[in-house]
Write a protein that holds these residues in place. Sequence first.
Motif, PDB file in Angstrom:
ATOM      1  N   LEU A   1       0.808  -1.163   0.121  1.00 46.79           N
ATOM      2  CA  LEU A   1       0.087   0.045   0.179  1.00 46.79           C
ATOM      3  C   LEU A   1       0.884   1.235  -0.005  1.00 46.79           C
ATOM      4  N   ILE A   2       1.863   1.243   0.727  1.00 43.78           N
ATOM      5  CA  ILE A   2       2.798   2.438   0.829  1.00 43.78           C
ATOM      6  C   ILE A   2       3.870   2.527  -0.359  1.00 43.78           C
ATOM      7  N   HIS A   3       3.952   1.214  -0.761  1.00 42.69           N
ATOM      8  CA  HIS A   3       4.934   1.084  -1.972  1.00 42.69           C
ATOM      9  C   HIS A   3       4.598   1.750  -3.221  1.00 42.69           C
ATOM     10  N   ALA A   4       3.408   1.769  -3.483  1.00 46.13           N
ATOM     11  CA  ALA A   4       2.752   2.318  -4.804  1.00 46.13           C
ATOM     12  C   ALA A   4       3.531   3.947  -4.970  1.00 46.13           C
ATOM     13  N   PRO A   5       3.992   4.428  -5.917  1.00 43.74           N
ATOM     14  CA  PRO A   5       4.610   5.610  -6.241  1.00 43.74           C
ATOM     15  C   PRO A   5       3.860   6.607  -5.521  1.00 43.74           C
ATOM     16  N   THR A   6       2.491   6.793  -6.032  1.00 41.16           N
ATOM     17  CA  THR A   6       1.818   8.203  -5.758  1.00 41.16           C
ATOM     18  C   THR A   6       1.587   8.194  -3.986  1.00 41.16           C
ATOM     19  N   ARG A   7       1.131   6.808  -3.354  1.00 44.26           N
ATOM     20  CA  ARG A   7       1.119   6.854  -1.947  1.00 44.26           C
ATOM     21  C   ARG A   7       2.460   7.122  -1.272  1.00 44.26           C
ATOM     22  N   LEU A   8       3.532   6.491  -1.683  1.00 41.48           N
ATOM     23  CA  LEU A   8       4.827   6.848  -1.305  1.00 41.48           C
ATOM     24  C   LEU A   8       5.358   8.322  -1.153  1.00 41.48           C
ATOM     25  N   SER A   9       4.607   9.064  -2.321  1.00 38.42           N
ATOM     26  CA  SER A   9       5.035  10.455  -1.984  1.00 38.42           C
ATOM     27  C   SER A   9       4.141  11.023  -1.060  1.00 38.42           C
ATOM     28  N   ILE A  10       2.783  10.745  -1.338  1.00 39.69           N
ATOM     29  CA  ILE A  10       1.995  11.210   0.109  1.00 39.69           C
ATOM     30  C   ILE A  10       2.458  10.943   1.368  1.00 39.69           C
ATOM     31  N   VAL A  11       2.781   9.743   1.635  1.00 40.18           N
ATOM     32  CA  VAL A  11       3.263   9.522   2.762  1.00 40.18           C
ATOM     33  C   VAL A  11       4.435   9.993   3.352  1.00 40.18           C
ATOM     34  N   SER A  12       5.508  10.266   2.186  1.00 37.40           N
ATOM     35  CA  SER A  12       6.665  10.602   2.778  1.00 37.40           C
ATOM     36  C   SER A  12       6.654  12.279   3.122  1.00 37.40           C
ATOM     37  N   LEU A  13       5.768  12.784   2.063  1.00 37.42           N
ATOM     38  CA  LEU A  13       5.255  14.277   2.392  1.00 37.42           C
ATOM     39  C   LEU A  13       4.824  14.310   3.915  1.00 37.42           C
ATOM     40  N   LEU A  14       4.058  13.545   4.264  1.00 38.28           N
ATOM     41  CA  LEU A  14       3.207  13.445   5.469  1.00 38.28           C
ATOM     42  C   LEU A  14       4.406  13.351   6.681  1.00 38.28           C
ATOM     43  N   THR A  15       5.355  12.491   6.442  1.00 38.63           N
ATOM     44  CA  THR A  15       6.364  12.213   7.535  1.00 38.63           C
ATOM     45  C   THR A  15       6.873  13.348   7.879  1.00 38.63           C
ATOM     46  N   ALA A  16       7.127  14.157   6.891  1.00 41.87           N
ATOM     47  CA  ALA A  16       7.839  15.636   7.300  1.00 41.87           C
ATOM     48  C   ALA A  16       7.039  16.774   7.859  1.00 41.87           C
ATOM     49  N   THR A  17       5.574  16.618   7.850  1.00 39.60           N
ATOM     50  CA  THR A  17       4.853  17.497   8.266  1.00 39.60           C
ATOM     51  C   THR A  17       3.929  17.053   9.482  1.00 39.60           C
ATOM     52  N   GLU A  18       3.397  18.166  10.158  1.00 35.58           N
ATOM     53  CA  GLU A  18       2.113  17.634  10.982  1.00 35.58           C
ATOM     54  C   GLU A  18       0.977  17.543  10.212  1.00 35.58           C
ATOM     55  N   TRP A  19       0.112  18.435  10.465  1.00 37.65           N
ATOM     56  CA  TRP A  19      -1.132  18.409   9.474  1.00 37.65           C
ATOM     57  C   TRP A  19      -0.951  19.058   8.380  1.00 37.65           C
ATOM     58  N   ALA A  20      -1.211  18.178   6.933  1.00 33.97           N
ATOM     59  CA  ALA A  20      -1.001  19.039   5.620  1.00 33.97           C
ATOM     60  C   ALA A  20      -2.394  19.348   5.229  1.00 33.97           C
ATOM     61  N   GLU A  21      -2.178  20.227   4.451  1.00 37.19           N
ATOM     62  CA  GLU A  21      -3.525  20.585   3.807  1.00 37.19           C
ATOM     63  C   GLU A  21      -3.877  19.920   2.402  1.00 37.19           C
ATOM     64  N   PHE A  22      -5.058  19.610   2.134  1.00 36.89           N
ATOM     65  CA  PHE A  22      -5.563  18.670   0.968  1.00 36.89           C
ATOM     66  C   PHE A  22      -4.989  19.438  -0.463  1.00 36.89           C
ATOM     67  N   LYS A  23      -5.114  20.821  -0.491  1.00 34.52           N
ATOM     68  CA  LYS A  23      -4.629  21.303  -1.594  1.00 34.52           C
ATOM     69  C   LYS A  23      -3.010  21.677  -1.725  1.00 34.52           C
ATOM     70  N   TYR A  24      -2.482  21.692  -0.651  1.00 36.69           N
ATOM     71  CA  TYR A  24      -1.041  21.593  -0.603  1.00 36.69           C
ATOM     72  C   TYR A  24      -0.535  20.208  -0.959  1.00 36.69           C
ATOM     73  N   LEU A  25      -1.149  19.127  -0.522  1.00 35.94           N
ATOM     74  CA  LEU A  25      -0.718  17.743  -1.120  1.00 35.94           C
ATOM     75  C   LEU A  25      -1.007  17.414  -2.213  1.00 35.94           C
ATOM     76  N   ARG A  26      -2.268  17.977  -2.721  1.00 31.59           N
ATOM     77  CA  ARG A  26      -2.733  17.799  -4.271  1.00 31.59           C
ATOM     78  C   ARG A  26      -1.539  18.379  -5.248  1.00 31.59           C
ATOM     79  N   ASP A  27      -0.990  19.647  -4.717  1.00 35.88           N
ATOM     80  CA  ASP A  27      -0.155  20.424  -5.696  1.00 35.88           C
ATOM     81  C   ASP A  27       1.199  19.543  -5.434  1.00 35.88           C
ATOM     82  N   GLN A  28       1.615  19.203  -4.375  1.00 32.78           N
ATOM     83  CA  GLN A  28       3.009  18.550  -4.175  1.00 32.78           C
ATOM     84  C   GLN A  28       3.281  17.307  -4.919  1.00 32.78           C
TER      85      GLN A  28
END
Lengths: 111, 111
Positions: free
Chosen positions: B10-37
């Motif tokens: 589940l985590i390995h899939a490229p898009t989720r990997l990038s989502i999850v790794s982004l989230l590891t670096a932040t506390e709460w992240a906003e939807f739009k921010y994630l979407r753009d990243q």
Amino acid sequence: MTVEPRFDELIHAPTRLSIVSLLTATEWAEFKYLRDQVGLSDSALSKQLTTLEEAGYVDIRKAFIGKRARTSVRLSALGRQAFAGHVAALQEIVARSGLAVLPDPVQAFSD
Amino acid sequence: MTVEPRFDELIHAPTRLSIVSLLTATEWAEFKYLRDQVGLSDSALSKQLTTLEEAGYVDIRKAFIGKRARTSVRLSALGRQAFAGHVAALQEIVARSGLAVLPDPVQAFSD
DNA sequence: GAAAGCACTTGCCGGCCAGGAAAGTGGAGC
DNA sequence: GCTCCACTTTCCTGGCCGGCAAGTGCTTTC
């Protein structure tokens, strides 16, 4: 020699990742050995190897052991490079996350 | 605290990997921010987040900033654990390959 | 207070890929 | 000639992924 990070979709896919990582550890590996290690059918492995070969990531050798055909595979220089680049890309992702990539990571997590 | 290696599809899939790794670096992240990243459409991101939430890997908070709804996401403890476990699994794969996981790897390759 | 807007969510696709089964191929052995 | 071996190719199915478009719930505007 520094490896430039480059996320490689082809290598990232789980089955190919395991094939490639197996190959990094060996010189020539035999078809059956690979098949058993990664747990694929003949056909599935054959197709993955073709994919990797078309990308130039593996060399395929068809040799006769006695009179029996045996297919062996190894990573090409390009394949090793791509794998190293992919690992570097993963390291960047992990580094960004604040998770250490060292044998004994210092946990930066708290809740 | 030692993390047991566990390859997580589940985590390995490229898009989720990038989502999850982004989230590891932040506390709460906003939807739009994630979407753009990660460069996804609203719908695609929404679905990925649902998937991650169903796995218990993220917490989703719908808050009102002023009177406008805003969705924020963060990794749950389970999510962090799964990510760490996945990274550990990747490390094992890499370790097996003889490629060092250190900043300045000693190349074990020769041809 | 009806219409429009915002911030997502859900439904409905089409496309891609992966893997197994089965059939095919090419040489060996009998 | 037929069979076996060691794959390879074909065919099919099932899953996932992403975008578009329509829907939802609440707010703002005229």
